[in-house]
Design a protein around this motif. Sequence first.
Motif, PDB file in Angstrom:
ATOM      1  N   ALA A  33       1.100  -1.185   0.089  1.00  0.00           N
ATOM      2  CA  ALA A  33       0.130   0.192   0.002  1.00  0.00           C
ATOM      3  C   ALA A  33       0.991   1.511   0.121  1.00  0.00           C
ATOM      4  O   ALA A  33       0.183   3.060  -0.554  1.00  0.00           O
ATOM      5  N   LEU A  37       1.687   4.817  -2.969  1.00  0.00           N
ATOM      6  CA  LEU A  37       1.004   5.741  -2.818  1.00  0.00           C
ATOM      7  C   LEU A  37       2.552   6.241  -3.869  1.00  0.00           C
ATOM      8  O   LEU A  37       2.203   7.502  -4.360  1.00  0.00           O
ATOM      9  N   PHE A 112      -1.790   8.986   4.825  1.00  0.00           N
ATOM     10  CA  PHE A 112      -1.330   6.994   4.788  1.00  0.00           C
ATOM     11  C   PHE A 112      -2.710   6.854   5.891  1.00  0.00           C
ATOM     12  O   PHE A 112      -2.476   7.389   7.196  1.00  0.00           O
ATOM     13  N   ALA A 141      -3.577   8.629   1.068  1.00  0.00           N
ATOM     14  CA  ALA A 141      -4.370   6.330   0.978  1.00  0.00           C
ATOM     15  C   ALA A 141      -4.797   6.052   1.590  1.00  0.00           C
ATOM     16  O   ALA A 141      -4.530   6.251   2.724  1.00  0.00           O
ATOM     17  N   PHE A 143      -6.290   3.060   3.462  1.00  0.00           N
ATOM     18  CA  PHE A 143      -5.702   1.737   3.298  1.00  0.00           C
ATOM     19  C   PHE A 143      -6.590   0.417   4.447  1.00  0.00           C
ATOM     20  O   PHE A 143      -6.511   0.807   5.717  1.00  0.00           O
ATOM     21  N   LEU A 192      -7.880  -0.677  -0.720  1.00  0.00           N
ATOM     22  CA  LEU A 192      -7.037   0.674  -0.717  1.00  0.00           C
ATOM     23  C   LEU A 192      -7.807   2.106  -1.994  1.00  0.00           C
ATOM     24  O   LEU A 192      -7.780   1.709  -3.090  1.00  0.00           O
ATOM     25  N   LEU A 194      -6.835   5.635  -3.606  1.00  0.00           N
ATOM     26  CA  LEU A 194      -5.390   6.957  -3.353  1.00  0.00           C
ATOM     27  C   LEU A 194      -7.003   7.973  -3.739  1.00  0.00           C
ATOM     28  O   LEU A 194      -7.602   7.752  -4.755  1.00  0.00           O
TER      29      LEU A 194
END
Length: 199
Positions: A33, A37, A112, A141, A143, A192, A194
């Motif tokens: 993950a 990015l 993140f 992100a 996740f 995930l 983005l």
Amino acid sequence: MSDDPTQVQEFFAARAAGWDSRFPDDGPAYAAAVAALGLRPGSRVLDAGCGTGRALPPLRAAVGPTGAVLGADLTAAMLAAAVRAGRDLAGQLLRTDVTRLPVRTGALDAVFGAGLISHLPRPADDLCELARVVRPGGLLALFHPLGREALAARRGRRLTPDDLRAESNLRPLLAASGWRLTSYVDKDARFLALAVREA
């Protein structure tokens, strides 16, 4: 689980000591993950709701020695577990509420968040706060090492139409908060999403 900050804090505090041993095989999923990015050496990144800091080592590897890695979590016991695991060596740990970050506007290149969105008390406002600290063109992100269906099954629940992580809900939520969804993966072994920070 509730999105009330006190209840979330109590839930994680009670489980912090054994958290990593409950999920010993998640390391490769975190690393993948972080790789998605596409961080560059020298980037500045926040792990929002970092827990025991499992994302911090791959984040540090991605940004290199000239980058900055922050790990923010509300639960002192989770941060203590991160220190015991030596993950504080990969980034600076902050005990703080990610809905009110002590970070300058536009100071970061990326955020993140593992398992974060389901614990945000006011998702639209809180995603705006994450957008505030990221420069235009920066990345987000969201996740989880399990997809929506697998996570619901593990918790003995069924997916509902109001699930924030459903693409049909997440895309407009992000858009209203200063983000544009650019990629969405929801498989058994990974969730995930983005997004890029709009100007």
